[in-house]
Motif scaffolding. Sequence first.
Motif, short mmCIF file in Angstrom:
data_model
loop_
_atom_site.label_atom_id
_atom_site.label_comp_id
_atom_site.label_asym_id
_atom_site.label_seq_id
_atom_site.Cartn_x
_atom_site.Cartn_y
_atom_site.Cartn_z
N PRO A 81 0.83 -1.21 0.00
CA PRO A 81 0.00 0.00 0.00
C PRO A 81 0.87 1.26 0.00
CG PRO A 81 -0.38 -1.33 1.99
CD PRO A 81 0.62 -2.05 1.15
N LEU A 82 0.41 2.27 -0.71
CA LEU A 82 1.22 3.47 -0.92
C LEU A 82 1.65 4.11 0.40
CD1 LEU A 82 2.44 5.38 -2.97
CD2 LEU A 82 0.31 6.64 -3.00
N TYR A 83 0.72 4.31 1.32
CA TYR A 83 1.06 4.93 2.59
C TYR A 83 0.87 3.94 3.74
CZ TYR A 83 1.14 9.20 -0.08
OH TYR A 83 1.44 10.15 -1.01
N GLY A 84 1.04 2.66 3.48
CA GLY A 84 0.84 1.64 4.49
C GLY A 84 2.03 1.53 5.42
N ALA A 85 1.86 0.74 6.47
CA ALA A 85 2.93 0.53 7.43
C ALA A 85 4.06 -0.26 6.79
CB ALA A 85 2.39 -0.23 8.64
N ASN A 86 5.24 -0.15 7.36
CA ASN A 86 6.38 -0.91 6.86
C ASN A 86 6.15 -2.39 7.07
OD1 ASN A 86 7.74 1.43 6.23
ND2 ASN A 86 8.75 1.54 8.21
N GLU A 87 6.70 -3.21 6.19
CA GLU A 87 6.56 -4.65 6.35
C GLU A 87 7.32 -5.07 7.60
OE1 GLU A 87 6.09 -7.08 2.57
OE2 GLU A 87 7.58 -5.57 2.08
#
Length: 136
Positions: A81-87
Amino acid sequence: MSNENEEKLPLGTTSHFANMHRWLQRGLFVCLVVLVFEASMSLPGLLIWFGWPTLSMTEVCDELMKVRWSDDDAVCLVPHPLYGANEGEGRSEKSADKWGIQPRPEYKRINFRDLVKFRDERLAREAAATKLNQQQ
């Protein structure tokens, strides 16, 4: 006569240093071309090292996450996701690292095509567990 030659040279170059500047420029261009070539070959080289023809790019990423976090359920988010949390965010307490001033990874070094071996071993364990559950 020397004034005419110096007028043809690039700004800041004297005739005494013109040959050195020319060789420096050639050397820097060669280094730049080699650096671009090396950068363009690093991803394909790493993919082949990790087992690309057998594993897809997503599977390589998944297996790296499994090794990194010592968690067989870890997967890559594809597409991320573009502004998602880091993996792996929020997994630091479960990671395969010894935390301190200088963190040290406790996972084994990944050698040539080890991710394929790790995946095959994990699938065999899962198949054996499934077979054992079906027998009970």
